[in-house]
Every structure is written in structure tokens, then in C-alpha cells.
Motif scaffolding. Sequence first.
Motif, PDB file in Angstrom:
ATOM      1  N   UNK A 153       8.459 -18.939  30.507  1.00  0.00           N
ATOM      2  CA  UNK A 153       7.579 -17.435  30.374  1.00  0.00           C
ATOM      3  C   UNK A 153       7.890 -15.922  30.369  1.00  0.00           C
ATOM      4  N   UNK A 154       7.296 -15.276  29.348  1.00  0.00           N
ATOM      5  CA  UNK A 154       7.879 -13.506  29.408  1.00  0.00           C
ATOM      6  C   UNK A 154       6.661 -12.924  30.778  1.00  0.00           C
ATOM      7  N   UNK A 155       7.200 -12.099  30.844  1.00  0.00           N
ATOM      8  CA  UNK A 155       7.528 -10.679  32.207  1.00  0.00           C
ATOM      9  C   UNK A 155       7.851  -9.515  31.761  1.00  0.00           C
ATOM     10  N   UNK A 156       6.282  -9.051  32.179  1.00  0.00           N
ATOM     11  CA  UNK A 156       6.720  -7.089  31.915  1.00  0.00           C
ATOM     12  C   UNK A 156       5.812  -6.695  32.582  1.00  0.00           C
ATOM     13  N   UNK A 157       6.402  -5.071  32.998  1.00  0.00           N
ATOM     14  CA  UNK A 157       5.364  -4.536  34.012  1.00  0.00           C
ATOM     15  C   UNK A 157       4.724  -3.929  32.782  1.00  0.00           C
ATOM     16  N   UNK A 158       4.723  -4.147  31.334  1.00  0.00           N
ATOM     17  CA  UNK A 158       3.877  -2.609  30.414  1.00  0.00           C
ATOM     18  C   UNK A 158       2.528  -3.934  29.936  1.00  0.00           C
ATOM     19  N   UNK A 159       1.629  -4.025  30.478  1.00  0.00           N
ATOM     20  CA  UNK A 159       1.274  -5.268  29.546  1.00  0.00           C
ATOM     21  C   UNK A 159       0.965  -4.908  27.718  1.00  0.00           C
ATOM     22  N   UNK A 160       1.048  -3.752  27.699  1.00  0.00           N
ATOM     23  CA  UNK A 160       0.660  -3.477  25.986  1.00  0.00           C
ATOM     24  C   UNK A 160       2.087  -4.042  25.103  1.00  0.00           C
ATOM     25  N   UNK A 161       2.761  -3.750  25.919  1.00  0.00           N
ATOM     26  CA  UNK A 161       4.226  -4.349  25.130  1.00  0.00           C
ATOM     27  C   UNK A 161       4.127  -5.584  24.771  1.00  0.00           C
ATOM     28  N   UNK A 162       3.851  -6.570  25.351  1.00  0.00           N
ATOM     29  CA  UNK A 162       3.562  -7.958  25.567  1.00  0.00           C
ATOM     30  C   UNK A 162       1.848  -8.391  24.873  1.00  0.00           C
ATOM     31  N   UNK A 163       1.000  -7.764  23.926  1.00  0.00           N
ATOM     32  CA  UNK A 163      -0.114  -7.752  23.295  1.00  0.00           C
ATOM     33  C   UNK A 163       0.401  -8.751  22.337  1.00  0.00           C
ATOM     34  N   UNK A 164       1.376  -8.791  21.905  1.00  0.00           N
ATOM     35  CA  UNK A 164       1.689 -10.231  20.587  1.00  0.00           C
ATOM     36  C   UNK A 164       1.516 -11.005  20.873  1.00  0.00           C
ATOM     37  N   UNK A 165       2.271 -11.553  22.395  1.00  0.00           N
ATOM     38  CA  UNK A 165       2.229 -12.396  23.195  1.00  0.00           C
ATOM     39  C   UNK A 165       0.879 -12.719  23.223  1.00  0.00           C
ATOM     40  N   UNK A 166       0.808 -12.675  24.003  1.00  0.00           N
ATOM     41  CA  UNK A 166      -0.800 -12.694  24.688  1.00  0.00           C
ATOM     42  C   UNK A 166      -1.502 -13.241  23.446  1.00  0.00           C
ATOM     43  N   UNK A 167      -2.102 -12.514  22.188  1.00  0.00           N
ATOM     44  CA  UNK A 167      -2.734 -13.263  21.273  1.00  0.00           C
ATOM     45  C   UNK A 167      -2.382 -14.503  20.666  1.00  0.00           C
ATOM     46  N   UNK A 168      -0.602 -14.999  20.956  1.00  0.00           N
ATOM     47  CA  UNK A 168      -0.218 -16.312  20.310  1.00  0.00           C
ATOM     48  C   UNK A 168      -0.442 -16.724  21.770  1.00  0.00           C
ATOM     49  N   UNK A 169      -1.340 -16.285  22.879  1.00  0.00           N
ATOM     50  CA  UNK A 169      -1.137 -17.597  23.596  1.00  0.00           C
ATOM     51  C   UNK A 169      -0.020 -18.356  24.302  1.00  0.00           C
ATOM     52  N   UNK A 170       0.754 -17.567  24.167  1.00  0.00           N
ATOM     53  CA  UNK A 170       2.699 -17.508  25.185  1.00  0.00           C
ATOM     54  C   UNK A 170       2.437 -17.440  25.924  1.00  0.00           C
ATOM     55  N   UNK A 171       2.675 -17.781  27.207  1.00  0.00           N
ATOM     56  CA  UNK A 171       2.831 -17.733  28.132  1.00  0.00           C
ATOM     57  C   UNK A 171       3.373 -16.092  28.807  1.00  0.00           C
ATOM     58  N   UNK A 172       2.474 -14.956  29.499  1.00  0.00           N
ATOM     59  CA  UNK A 172       2.871 -14.089  29.743  1.00  0.00           C
ATOM     60  C   UNK A 172       2.170 -13.554  30.759  1.00  0.00           C
ATOM     61  N   UNK A 173       3.741 -12.807  32.790  1.00  0.00           N
ATOM     62  CA  UNK A 173       2.587 -12.444  33.530  1.00  0.00           C
ATOM     63  C   UNK A 173       3.232 -10.874  33.517  1.00  0.00           C
ATOM     64  N   UNK A 174       2.170 -10.306  34.006  1.00  0.00           N
ATOM     65  CA  UNK A 174       2.311  -8.451  34.354  1.00  0.00           C
ATOM     66  C   UNK A 174       2.759  -8.781  35.471  1.00  0.00           C
ATOM     67  N   UNK A 175       4.147  -7.616  35.856  1.00  0.00           N
ATOM     68  CA  UNK A 175       4.704  -7.442  36.831  1.00  0.00           C
ATOM     69  C   UNK A 175       6.193  -7.028  36.684  1.00  0.00           C
TER      70      UNK A 175
END
Length: 209
Positions: free
Chosen positions: A65-87
Motif C-alpha cells: 500500500x502506498x501512502x502520501x499526504x499529497x493526493x496529486x503525487x499519487x495520481x498515477x498509482x490511482x490510475x493503475x489501481x495500485x492500493x493507495x491511502x491519503x494520510x
Amino acid sequence: MMDIRKKFWENSQILKSFETRATSEYITNVLDDFIKKDPEIKVLDIGCGAGRYTRYLHKAKVSVIGLDRHLDMARSLIRENIPFVKADMDAIPFLNNTFNLILSVGVLHNALSFEEFRRSVFEISRLLVKNGYCLCSIFTSDIISNDLKMIEKNLFLILNDLPMLLLSKEQIDDVFFENNLSKVRIVNEHVTDVGTGNRYVYTVLFQKQ
């Protein structure tokens, strides 16, 4: 400073640079060793950014699971359906003893205070199972280049006003030890040019006792 930090990490040029950044072999070598020992390992990538290590582990069929406080940083993960949590790294929404391995690559020095740093290390310890590991790569105070302006003890501003907490290797080790995380080995130490100045990079493998 919170707005400054958000402005920096959500800048389109910064986002693009992180999306194209390659993995470091000294990090992936450690990850490969863990995967070989336990393909069922559960991993959390704290401050994953654009997800270079999250993606590397996901491609290896690891539960990550990827975790970051900045949602924009993880846009590519989200597009690829790789697990991500904003925190935030000092308030992570998972139960105790959830992960076998936690990554923190180029993240903890972004704390705005020593207390935020300590809370973040506490979270790492809380989330790890007994005998679990943390692979931490962090800038230290071994090099203070001219692009850094001290605003209080251990806290600096770089030229674009992004805050950065720089501690000694001994201070870092002590905070991890206080949180029941013992140093197993130094994985790598080197100096890197970040464009505005040099940083000393300290990469360590810790284990929860």
C-alpha cells in the motif's frame, strides 16, 4: 509552512519529476531480499510520492500500500489501481501490527518539527509486527549546503522556502531506538546533488524488537 509544503509537492513540474524518477538499486536490492524470503510479505510505503517503490513491489506481486499526504503525487498509482491511502506520516489509519515491512524513502526529513518526526517514527513502530523491519532513507545534518537557511534548531528552509528537518545520524538512530526499533545495518550512505545543493543520504534497516 503547511501551505508552502502543499504548494511545493503539488507543483506540476515537481510531480512530473517524481513520476519519471528511477528506483535506486541499493533500495530494490533490499526489497528483493525480503520478497525472496517471504513472497507473502505485507508492505507499507510511507510518503510514496509518485509510487516508484510501491509500483516496483506491486509488479512483483507483493501486498503493498502506498501512502502520501499529497493526493496529486499519487495520481498515477490511482490510475493503475495500485492500493493507495491519503494520510499524514504521523497519523496513519491502520491497526497496530499490520505490516512486515515499512518503507520510508526520502520522507522523514520533510517533518516540520522534531515532534512530528518522533510521532512518525512512533507510527512506524506501532504498525510493524514484532520482528518486522523498516527501511528508512533520510537526509541528515552531515552536510548543510548554502541553499539551506536555518530558522530554528535542526529546521531549515531551502531556496524555494520548503521546510526540511535535518538531524544527525545519532539523533535519528536514537529516536528509532526509543520506539523499539533497533538498527540492523547501514544499507547505504552517500552525498547527492538535489539541484540547489548537496544532501547527505543515510539509508538504514531497522527491526522492531
